[in-house]
Write a protein that holds these residues in place. Structure first.
Motif, PDB file in Angstrom:
ATOM      1  N   GLU A 233      20.912  18.903 -34.366  1.00  0.00           N
ATOM      2  CA  GLU A 233      21.138  18.068 -33.162  1.00  0.00           C
ATOM      3  C   GLU A 233      19.399  18.704 -32.294  1.00  0.00           C
ATOM      4  OE1 GLU A 233      23.357  17.206 -31.063  1.00  0.00           O
ATOM      5  OE2 GLU A 233      24.688  16.849 -33.178  1.00  0.00           O
ATOM      6  N   PRO A 234      18.932  17.809 -31.428  1.00  0.00           N
ATOM      7  CA  PRO A 234      17.307  18.159 -30.501  1.00  0.00           C
ATOM      8  C   PRO A 234      17.969  19.658 -30.158  1.00  0.00           C
ATOM      9  CG  PRO A 234      18.627  16.147 -30.374  1.00  0.00           C
ATOM     10  CD  PRO A 234      19.462  16.765 -31.406  1.00  0.00           C
ATOM     11  N   THR A 235      17.010  20.385 -29.864  1.00  0.00           N
ATOM     12  CA  THR A 235      16.727  21.406 -28.643  1.00  0.00           C
ATOM     13  C   THR A 235      15.642  21.649 -28.544  1.00  0.00           C
ATOM     14  OG1 THR A 235      18.002  23.927 -29.316  1.00  0.00           O
ATOM     15  CG2 THR A 235      16.476  23.030 -31.330  1.00  0.00           C
ATOM     16  N   ILE A 236      15.795  22.388 -27.618  1.00  0.00           N
ATOM     17  CA  ILE A 236      14.472  23.412 -27.547  1.00  0.00           C
ATOM     18  C   ILE A 236      14.017  25.402 -27.564  1.00  0.00           C
ATOM     19  CG2 ILE A 236      14.443  21.525 -25.462  1.00  0.00           C
ATOM     20  CD1 ILE A 236      15.394  23.328 -22.829  1.00  0.00           C
ATOM     21  N   ILE A 237      13.085  25.036 -26.870  1.00  0.00           N
ATOM     22  CA  ILE A 237      12.939  27.082 -27.315  1.00  0.00           C
ATOM     23  C   ILE A 237      13.768  27.526 -26.210  1.00  0.00           C
ATOM     24  CG2 ILE A 237      11.665  28.827 -27.023  1.00  0.00           C
ATOM     25  CD1 ILE A 237       9.432  27.070 -29.144  1.00  0.00           C
ATOM     26  N   ARG A 296     -12.927  41.447 -24.049  1.00  0.00           N
ATOM     27  CA  ARG A 296     -12.115  42.694 -24.345  1.00  0.00           C
ATOM     28  C   ARG A 296     -11.922  43.615 -24.902  1.00  0.00           C
ATOM     29  NH1 ARG A 296     -10.134  38.754 -20.787  1.00  0.00           N
ATOM     30  NH2 ARG A 296     -10.159  39.305 -18.728  1.00  0.00           N
ATOM     31  N   GLY A 297     -12.464  42.435 -26.134  1.00  0.00           N
ATOM     32  CA  GLY A 297     -12.221  43.889 -27.815  1.00  0.00           C
ATOM     33  C   GLY A 297     -10.443  44.344 -27.565  1.00  0.00           C
ATOM     34  N   MET A 298     -10.117  43.672 -27.148  1.00  0.00           N
ATOM     35  CA  MET A 298      -8.194  43.693 -27.667  1.00  0.00           C
ATOM     36  C   MET A 298      -7.474  43.457 -28.787  1.00  0.00           C
ATOM     37  SD  MET A 298      -6.262  42.223 -24.213  1.00  0.00           S
ATOM     38  CE  MET A 298      -6.708  42.638 -22.126  1.00  0.00           C
ATOM     39  N   ALA A 299      -8.008  42.486 -29.216  1.00  0.00           N
ATOM     40  CA  ALA A 299      -7.174  41.786 -31.027  1.00  0.00           C
ATOM     41  C   ALA A 299      -8.419  41.409 -31.735  1.00  0.00           C
ATOM     42  CB  ALA A 299      -6.342  41.354 -30.120  1.00  0.00           C
ATOM     43  N   TYR A 300      -7.523  41.655 -33.238  1.00  0.00           N
ATOM     44  CA  TYR A 300      -8.576  40.878 -34.266  1.00  0.00           C
ATOM     45  C   TYR A 300      -8.377  39.238 -34.394  1.00  0.00           C
ATOM     46  CZ  TYR A 300     -10.052  39.817 -38.274  1.00  0.00           C
ATOM     47  OH  TYR A 300     -11.733  39.136 -39.682  1.00  0.00           O
ATOM     48  N   SER A 301      -7.054  39.445 -33.916  1.00  0.00           N
ATOM     49  CA  SER A 301      -6.849  37.725 -34.424  1.00  0.00           C
ATOM     50  C   SER A 301      -5.854  37.435 -32.837  1.00  0.00           C
ATOM     51  CB  SER A 301      -6.174  37.407 -35.166  1.00  0.00           C
ATOM     52  OG  SER A 301      -6.510  36.255 -35.558  1.00  0.00           O
ATOM     53  N   VAL A 302      -5.871  36.028 -31.895  1.00  0.00           N
ATOM     54  CA  VAL A 302      -4.991  36.088 -31.570  1.00  0.00           C
ATOM     55  C   VAL A 302      -5.025  34.109 -31.377  1.00  0.00           C
ATOM     56  CG1 VAL A 302      -6.720  35.604 -29.113  1.00  0.00           C
ATOM     57  CG2 VAL A 302      -4.725  35.466 -28.995  1.00  0.00           C
ATOM     58  N   TYR A 303      -3.980  33.757 -31.658  1.00  0.00           N
ATOM     59  CA  TYR A 303      -3.949  32.036 -31.652  1.00  0.00           C
ATOM     60  C   TYR A 303      -3.317  31.159 -31.154  1.00  0.00           C
ATOM     61  CZ  TYR A 303      -0.687  32.560 -35.005  1.00  0.00           C
ATOM     62  OH  TYR A 303       0.571  33.612 -35.756  1.00  0.00           O
ATOM     63  N   ALA A 304      -3.019  29.774 -31.257  1.00  0.00           N
ATOM     64  CA  ALA A 304      -1.469  29.235 -30.643  1.00  0.00           C
ATOM     65  C   ALA A 304      -2.031  28.100 -31.083  1.00  0.00           C
ATOM     66  CB  ALA A 304      -2.217  29.509 -28.488  1.00  0.00           C
ATOM     67  N   GLN A 305      -0.634  28.112 -31.871  1.00  0.00           N
ATOM     68  CA  GLN A 305      -0.492  26.342 -32.606  1.00  0.00           C
ATOM     69  C   GLN A 305      -0.002  25.492 -32.529  1.00  0.00           C
ATOM     70  OE1 GLN A 305      -0.821  28.331 -36.650  1.00  0.00           O
ATOM     71  NE2 GLN A 305       1.196  28.561 -36.846  1.00  0.00           N
ATOM     72  N   LEU A 306       0.597  24.640 -32.987  1.00  0.00           N
ATOM     73  CA  LEU A 306       1.289  23.659 -32.629  1.00  0.00           C
ATOM     74  C   LEU A 306       1.938  23.505 -34.012  1.00  0.00           C
ATOM     75  CD1 LEU A 306      -0.337  20.372 -30.884  1.00  0.00           C
ATOM     76  CD2 LEU A 306       0.533  22.433 -30.128  1.00  0.00           C
ATOM     77  N   ASN A 307       3.623  23.418 -34.320  1.00  0.00           N
ATOM     78  CA  ASN A 307       4.331  23.109 -34.997  1.00  0.00           C
ATOM     79  C   ASN A 307       5.470  22.538 -34.522  1.00  0.00           C
ATOM     80  OD1 ASN A 307       2.971  25.109 -36.248  1.00  0.00           O
ATOM     81  ND2 ASN A 307       4.948  26.921 -36.391  1.00  0.00           N
ATOM     82  N   GLU A 308       6.151  21.967 -35.863  1.00  0.00           N
ATOM     83  CA  GLU A 308       6.963  20.785 -35.021  1.00  0.00           C
ATOM     84  C   GLU A 308       8.474  20.471 -36.356  1.00  0.00           C
ATOM     85  OE1 GLU A 308       7.724  16.073 -33.705  1.00  0.00           O
ATOM     86  OE2 GLU A 308       6.046  16.444 -34.742  1.00  0.00           O
ATOM     87  N   TYR A 309       9.382  21.497 -35.938  1.00  0.00           N
ATOM     88  CA  TYR A 309      10.946  21.002 -36.815  1.00  0.00           C
ATOM     89  C   TYR A 309      11.120  19.480 -36.147  1.00  0.00           C
ATOM     90  CZ  TYR A 309      11.020  26.118 -37.852  1.00  0.00           C
ATOM     91  OH  TYR A 309      10.459  27.596 -38.081  1.00  0.00           O
ATOM     92  N   ASP A 310      11.992  19.551 -37.003  1.00  0.00           N
ATOM     93  CA  ASP A 310      12.554  17.822 -36.435  1.00  0.00           C
ATOM     94  C   ASP A 310      13.347  17.450 -35.483  1.00  0.00           C
ATOM     95  OD1 ASP A 310      11.172  16.931 -39.499  1.00  0.00           O
ATOM     96  OD2 ASP A 310      13.307  17.037 -40.305  1.00  0.00           O
ATOM     97  N   GLN A 311      13.437  18.891 -35.205  1.00  0.00           N
ATOM     98  CA  GLN A 311      14.838  18.619 -33.858  1.00  0.00           C
ATOM     99  C   GLN A 311      13.899  19.554 -32.962  1.00  0.00           C
ATOM    100  OE1 GLN A 311      16.788  16.112 -32.881  1.00  0.00           O
ATOM    101  NE2 GLN A 311      16.604  15.646 -35.972  1.00  0.00           N
ATOM    102  N   CYS A 312      12.311  20.180 -32.981  1.00  0.00           N
ATOM    103  CA  CYS A 312      12.074  20.858 -32.066  1.00  0.00           C
ATOM    104  C   CYS A 312      10.553  20.813 -32.167  1.00  0.00           C
ATOM    105  CB  CYS A 312      12.821  22.023 -31.871  1.00  0.00           C
ATOM    106  SG  CYS A 312      11.626  23.727 -30.648  1.00  0.00           S
ATOM    107  N   PRO A 313      10.036  19.997 -31.249  1.00  0.00           N
ATOM    108  CA  PRO A 313       8.171  20.979 -31.123  1.00  0.00           C
ATOM    109  C   PRO A 313       8.065  21.841 -30.554  1.00  0.00           C
ATOM    110  CG  PRO A 313       8.802  19.128 -29.611  1.00  0.00           C
ATOM    111  CD  PRO A 313      10.173  19.049 -29.931  1.00  0.00           C
ATOM    112  N   MET A 314       6.853  22.442 -30.705  1.00  0.00           N
ATOM    113  CA  MET A 314       6.565  23.872 -30.785  1.00  0.00           C
ATOM    114  C   MET A 314       5.424  24.364 -30.507  1.00  0.00           C
ATOM    115  SD  MET A 314       9.528  26.193 -32.511  1.00  0.00           S
ATOM    116  CE  MET A 314       8.654  25.498 -33.996  1.00  0.00           C
TER     117      MET A 314
END
Length: 427
Positions: A233-237, A296-314
């Motif tokens: 079934e289609p879903t959301i986060i 601010r030197g808080m983190a070595y890495s920080v990111y956001a990316q687009l993922n898509e399961y068949d029934q839920c884009p994220m």
């Protein structure tokens, strides 16, 4: 095999893609290239870990891991020896929505490589001893993950995002149930999933359409005509705006955050791609990187990316920082999400993002295996080869108002589901 065929030089990538339809009705996309004597094949079939029985998570992963562990006349050692002797690279994997495989071989060994691929797909032994051995390897991985903060944050996020849904189950199984996975379960899953229906294939290299057609019918033609998939079934986060904390006695906190995204069929999708690059996708240029790391030197890495399961884009993101700065880092991430949703990008940010996305696209096609992988993904997403030529034009056409609208569509009210592993302070 470590060698890779170089990319086919293409003024138009799409015009080099042949659609091969075999006498048996199997379709593949082919790019002929004789620059080096290699053949690379990628395939994917609908039905991955989301098809696992509810009480047997990890079954699709275990099945994919066993396909090259003995097949036809060969036991596990003999099968690997047959592959290694001819420098054939053959492997399989399972993700949420598909089971896939790849094959790479010297052109002179193409006949033998396809024979071994057929054995793995149609006559893998799935012997009890091999099942126990590979299952024990998965157990060892799960035990490592049980104390790995990145894996723990991902697990907590998955369970919170998809309660009572197949996407919420662990793709590699659980320590409490993985020992129950047995040969009859694997055979039943293989019979349900392995079929010519929903099969997507791409081939790149030194092979012509007629020869490929013969190999495809001989290799994949033995599969059943139709699969038997459970409807997902289609879903959301779920849980947007909530925070889940998993206490672990380590000096830094791992943060995982996300929200429901935008599908590839959305009319604003390419604007969303640009917007996400500006927000969190650009490795060293994104707003999150600039605000969280550079300023601010808080983190070595920080990111956001687009993922898509068949029934839920994220939209999915992550960062790691010292425990005492975890609350501050999360506050900055959430503030940037709200600001970007409300204001969108500047003209300068938009211009730089489009130039990067257009210029870097060629890197997805610099080896034969990368080309084959891209072609399979396009087929699984329902696109035509013309996408290869149209993509950069669609990125270039994104205007400032388009990107502002896309930022709002992607981030909305900026409410994020957040999971944190460590001893975060200030949350």
């Amino acid at each position: 095999m470590t060698a890779h065929a170089p990319a086919v030089t293409m003024a138009s990538r799409a015009e080099h893609v042949q659609k091969v339809v075999t006498p048996g009705g199997i379709t593949a996309w082919l790019v002929e290239s004789y620059a080096v004597p290699l053949v690379a094949l990628e395939f994917s079939m609908r039905g991955g870990a989301a098809q696992d029985p509810a009480d047997k998570p990890g079954l699709a992963t275990l099945l994919a891991s066993l396909l090259d562990e003995g097949a036809g006349p060969y036991d596990a050692r003999g099968f690997h020896r047959a592959i290694d002797e001819l420098a054939i690279h053959l492997g399989f994997g399972a993700d949420r929505d598909s089971i896939s495989g790849h094959l790479q071989t010297l052109a002179k060994n193409t006949d033998r490589a396809f024979e071994l691929l057929k054995l793995a797909l149609t006559d893998a032994h799935l012997a009890d001893a091999d099942v126990a051995r590979v299952r024990s390897q998965l157990v060892a991985e799960l035990k490592r993950d049980a104390n790995d903060p990145d894996a723990m944050a991902a697990k907590a996020f998955r369970e919170a995002a998809f309660p009572d849904h197949p996407y919420g189950r662990p793709a590699r199984g659980e320590l409490s149930s993985i020992e129950t996975l047995a040969r009859p379960d694997l055979i039943a899953l293989r019979e349900r999933l392995f079929a010519r229906k929903d099969l997507r294939i791409a081939v790149v290299g030194a092979i012509d359409a007629k020869t490929l057609s013969d190999h495809l019918d001989a290799t994949f033609g033995a599969l059943g005509a139709a699969n038997d998939l459970i409807s997902i079934e289609p879903t959301i986060i779920a849980g947007a705006g909530s925070r889940r904390i998993v206490t672990l006695d380590i000096p830094q906190t791992t943060i995982r955050f996300g929200r429901t995204g935008v599908t590839k069929r959305d009319p604003d999708y390419f604007a969303v791609v640009v917007a996400n690059h500006i927000f969190g996708g650009g490795s060293f240029t994104s707003r999150l990187f600039r605000e969280v790391r550079e300023k601010r030197g808080m983190a070595y890495s920080v990111y956001a990316q687009l993922n898509e399961y068949d029934q839920c884009p994220m939209l999915i993101g992550a960062a790691a920082t010292k425990n005492e700065r975890a609350g501050e880092a999360l506050r900055i991430i959430e503030e940037e999400a709200r600001r970007f949703a409300d204001e969108g990008p500047t003209e300068d940010e938009l211009d730089k993002a489009k130039k990067y996305l257009i210029g870097s696209y060629a890197l997805r096609f610099d080896t034969s295996t990368k080309i084959a992988s891209q072609l399979v993904h396009l087929q699984m997403d329902g696109f035509e080869p013309s996408y290869l030529d149209e993509r950069n034009g669609k990125i270039a056409a994104v205007g400032l108002e388009d990107c502002k609208r896309a930022a709002k569509k992607l981030l909305g009210d900026a409410e994020l589901l957040v999971t944190m592993v460590g001893r975060p302070e200030g949350v």
